[in-house]
Design a protein around this motif. Structure first.
Motif, PDB file in Angstrom:
ATOM      1  N   ASN A   1       9.678  -2.514  19.729  1.00 58.65           N
ATOM      2  CA  ASN A   1       9.455  -3.929  19.993  1.00 58.65           C
ATOM      3  C   ASN A   1       8.807  -4.547  18.753  1.00 58.65           C
ATOM      4  N   PRO A   2       9.292  -5.704  18.300  1.00 56.95           N
ATOM      5  CA  PRO A   2       8.752  -6.308  17.073  1.00 56.95           C
ATOM      6  C   PRO A   2       7.246  -6.552  17.109  1.00 56.95           C
ATOM      7  N   PHE A   3       6.699  -6.879  18.267  1.00 63.15           N
ATOM      8  CA  PHE A   3       5.251  -7.094  18.357  1.00 63.15           C
ATOM      9  C   PHE A   3       4.498  -5.770  18.202  1.00 63.15           C
ATOM     10  N   THR A   4       5.055  -4.704  18.761  1.00 60.18           N
ATOM     11  CA  THR A   4       4.445  -3.383  18.613  1.00 60.18           C
ATOM     12  C   THR A   4       4.503  -2.924  17.167  1.00 60.18           C
ATOM     13  N   VAL A   5       5.627  -3.172  16.510  1.00 52.84           N
ATOM     14  CA  VAL A   5       5.773  -2.797  15.099  1.00 52.84           C
ATOM     15  C   VAL A   5       4.763  -3.563  14.245  1.00 52.84           C
ATOM     16  N   TYR A   6       4.616  -4.869  14.485  1.00 48.53           N
ATOM     17  CA  TYR A   6       3.656  -5.673  13.727  1.00 48.53           C
ATOM     18  C   TYR A   6       2.236  -5.144  13.912  1.00 48.53           C
ATOM     19  N   ASN A   7       1.876  -4.830  15.150  1.00 51.19           N
ATOM     20  CA  ASN A   7       0.542  -4.292  15.419  1.00 51.19           C
ATOM     21  C   ASN A   7       0.351  -2.946  14.731  1.00 51.19           C
ATOM     22  N   SER A   8       1.360  -2.083  14.782  1.00 50.76           N
ATOM     23  CA  SER A   8       1.256  -0.758  14.147  1.00 50.76           C
ATOM     24  C   SER A   8       1.081  -0.877  12.646  1.00 50.76           C
ATOM     25  N   LEU A   9       1.809  -1.798  12.022  1.00 47.28           N
ATOM     26  CA  LEU A   9       1.661  -2.000  10.578  1.00 47.28           C
ATOM     27  C   LEU A   9       0.247  -2.451  10.223  1.00 47.28           C
ATOM     28  N   GLY A  10      -0.300  -3.349  11.025  1.00 46.19           N
ATOM     29  CA  GLY A  10      -1.668  -3.803  10.787  1.00 46.19           C
ATOM     30  C   GLY A  10      -2.675  -2.673  10.914  1.00 46.19           C
ATOM     31  N   GLU A  11      -2.465  -1.809  11.908  1.00 44.95           N
ATOM     32  CA  GLU A  11      -3.372  -0.672  12.089  1.00 44.95           C
ATOM     33  C   GLU A  11      -3.275   0.312  10.925  1.00 44.95           C
ATOM     34  N   VAL A  12      -2.073   0.546  10.425  1.00 43.76           N
ATOM     35  CA  VAL A  12      -1.896   1.460   9.292  1.00 43.76           C
ATOM     36  C   VAL A  12      -2.580   0.904   8.044  1.00 43.76           C
ATOM     37  N   ILE A  13      -2.392  -0.383   7.784  1.00 45.90           N
ATOM     38  CA  ILE A  13      -3.017  -1.004   6.611  1.00 45.90           C
ATOM     39  C   ILE A  13      -4.535  -0.940   6.721  1.00 45.90           C
ATOM     40  N   TYR A  14      -5.070  -1.228   7.894  1.00 50.65           N
ATOM     41  CA  TYR A  14      -6.516  -1.168   8.102  1.00 50.65           C
ATOM     42  C   TYR A  14      -7.031   0.253   7.887  1.00 50.65           C
ATOM     43  N   THR A  15      -6.320   1.236   8.440  1.00 52.63           N
ATOM     44  CA  THR A  15      -6.738   2.632   8.307  1.00 52.63           C
ATOM     45  C   THR A  15      -6.705   3.085   6.851  1.00 52.63           C
ATOM     46  N   LEU A  16      -5.647   2.734   6.139  1.00 46.84           N
ATOM     47  CA  LEU A  16      -5.548   3.118   4.728  1.00 46.84           C
ATOM     48  C   LEU A  16      -6.657   2.492   3.896  1.00 46.84           C
ATOM     49  N   ARG A  17      -6.989   1.259   4.195  1.00 47.62           N
ATOM     50  CA  ARG A  17      -8.026   0.572   3.424  1.00 47.62           C
ATOM     51  C   ARG A  17      -9.415   1.114   3.727  1.00 47.62           C
ATOM     52  N   ASN A  18      -9.663   1.552   4.931  1.00 48.26           N
ATOM     53  CA  ASN A  18     -11.015   1.922   5.339  1.00 48.26           C
ATOM     54  C   ASN A  18     -11.247   3.424   5.511  1.00 48.26           C
ATOM     55  N   THR A  19     -10.303   4.238   5.125  1.00 54.64           N
ATOM     56  CA  THR A  19     -10.488   5.678   5.287  1.00 54.64           C
ATOM     57  C   THR A  19     -11.504   6.216   4.270  1.00 54.64           C
ATOM     58  N   ASP A  20     -12.238   7.217   4.688  1.00 56.51           N
ATOM     59  CA  ASP A  20     -13.202   7.857   3.791  1.00 56.51           C
ATOM     60  C   ASP A  20     -12.545   8.954   2.960  1.00 56.51           C
ATOM     61  N   LYS A  21     -11.314   9.330   3.282  1.00 56.79           N
ATOM     62  CA  LYS A  21     -10.631  10.421   2.587  1.00 56.79           C
ATOM     63  C   LYS A  21      -9.625   9.893   1.572  1.00 56.79           C
ATOM     64  N   ARG A  22     -10.004   8.863   0.830  1.00 60.32           N
ATOM     65  CA  ARG A  22      -9.121   8.309  -0.185  1.00 60.32           C
ATOM     66  C   ARG A  22      -8.969   9.290  -1.334  1.00 60.32           C
ATOM     67  N   HIS A  23      -7.827   9.207  -2.007  1.00 57.38           N
ATOM     68  CA  HIS A  23      -7.579  10.064  -3.160  1.00 57.38           C
ATOM     69  C   HIS A  23      -7.952   9.374  -4.468  1.00 57.38           C
ATOM     70  N   TYR A  24      -8.588   8.251  -4.388  1.00 57.59           N
ATOM     71  CA  TYR A  24      -9.020   7.531  -5.574  1.00 57.59           C
ATOM     72  C   TYR A  24     -10.419   6.984  -5.316  1.00 57.59           C
ATOM     73  N   GLN A  25     -11.075   6.612  -6.379  1.00 57.48           N
ATOM     74  CA  GLN A  25     -12.438   6.117  -6.269  1.00 57.48           C
ATOM     75  C   GLN A  25     -12.454   4.769  -5.556  1.00 57.48           C
ATOM     76  N   LYS A  26     -13.287   4.650  -4.556  1.00 60.53           N
ATOM     77  CA  LYS A  26     -13.410   3.385  -3.831  1.00 60.53           C
ATOM     78  C   LYS A  26     -14.355   2.478  -4.604  1.00 60.53           C
ATOM     79  N   LYS A  27     -13.834   1.331  -5.040  1.00 62.70           N
ATOM     80  CA  LYS A  27     -14.651   0.363  -5.765  1.00 62.70           C
ATOM     81  C   LYS A  27     -15.376  -0.508  -4.760  1.00 62.70           C
ATOM     82  N   GLU A  28     -16.427  -1.145  -5.239  1.00 58.77           N
ATOM     83  CA  GLU A  28     -17.109  -2.123  -4.392  1.00 58.77           C
ATOM     84  C   GLU A  28     -16.189  -3.316  -4.244  1.00 58.77           C
ATOM     85  N   GLU A  29     -15.704  -3.510  -3.034  1.00 62.95           N
ATOM     86  CA  GLU A  29     -14.760  -4.595  -2.789  1.00 62.95           C
ATOM     87  C   GLU A  29     -15.455  -5.702  -2.026  1.00 62.95           C
ATOM     88  N   PRO A  30     -15.138  -6.953  -2.349  1.00 64.70           N
ATOM     89  CA  PRO A  30     -15.730  -8.044  -1.564  1.00 64.70           C
ATOM     90  C   PRO A  30     -15.175  -8.014  -0.137  1.00 64.70           C
TER      91      PRO A  30
END
Length: 116
Positions: A83-112
């Motif tokens: 369902n397009p609404f489910t897909v949109y929600n899933s994409l938002g959750e993936v982006i949020y998770t990628l941005r806020n994960t503690d197991k990043r493979h690169y140095q997390k800069k101080e972001e505003p």
């Protein structure tokens, strides 16, 4: 303030633009879904970015999201993962998770903060 769905529909039909190719149809539908899902105010909506048919498609997709009552009157989403609404929600959750994960493979800069 009461929302007059008939007046809204007639205004959309008057300003309807025809999609030139399938990419525009898909973009228009995603714009409608984004505006609805994010509950954007009317002043931020670009009504030229989608057509009346895009609205109809999004409305039909919204109607297909099933709510099933469970114990104590609560409601739970049981919906098609395609369902397009489910897909949109899933994409938002993936982006949020990628941005806020503690197991990043690169140095997390101080972001505003995104919400400033």
């Amino acid at each position: 303030m009461l929302f007059d769905i008939k007046a809204f529909e007639s205004n959309l039909k008057q300003k309807d633009r025809k999609s030139q190719n399938p990419e525009n149809i898909s973009t228009g539908i995603s714009n409608v879904i984004r505006h609805v899902w994010d509950q954007e105010t009317v002043t931020f909506i670009d009504f030229d970015s989608f057509s009346y048919q895009d609205c109809v498609f999004a409305l039909e997709a919204m109607e297909s999201i099933a709510l099933t009552p469970i114990d104590e009157g609560e409601e739970v989403f049981l919906c098609d993962p395609d369902n397009p609404f489910t897909v949109y929600n899933s994409l938002g959750e993936v982006i949020y998770t990628l941005r806020n994960t503690d197991k990043r493979h690169y140095q997390k800069k101080e972001e505003p903060s995104m919400f400033l």
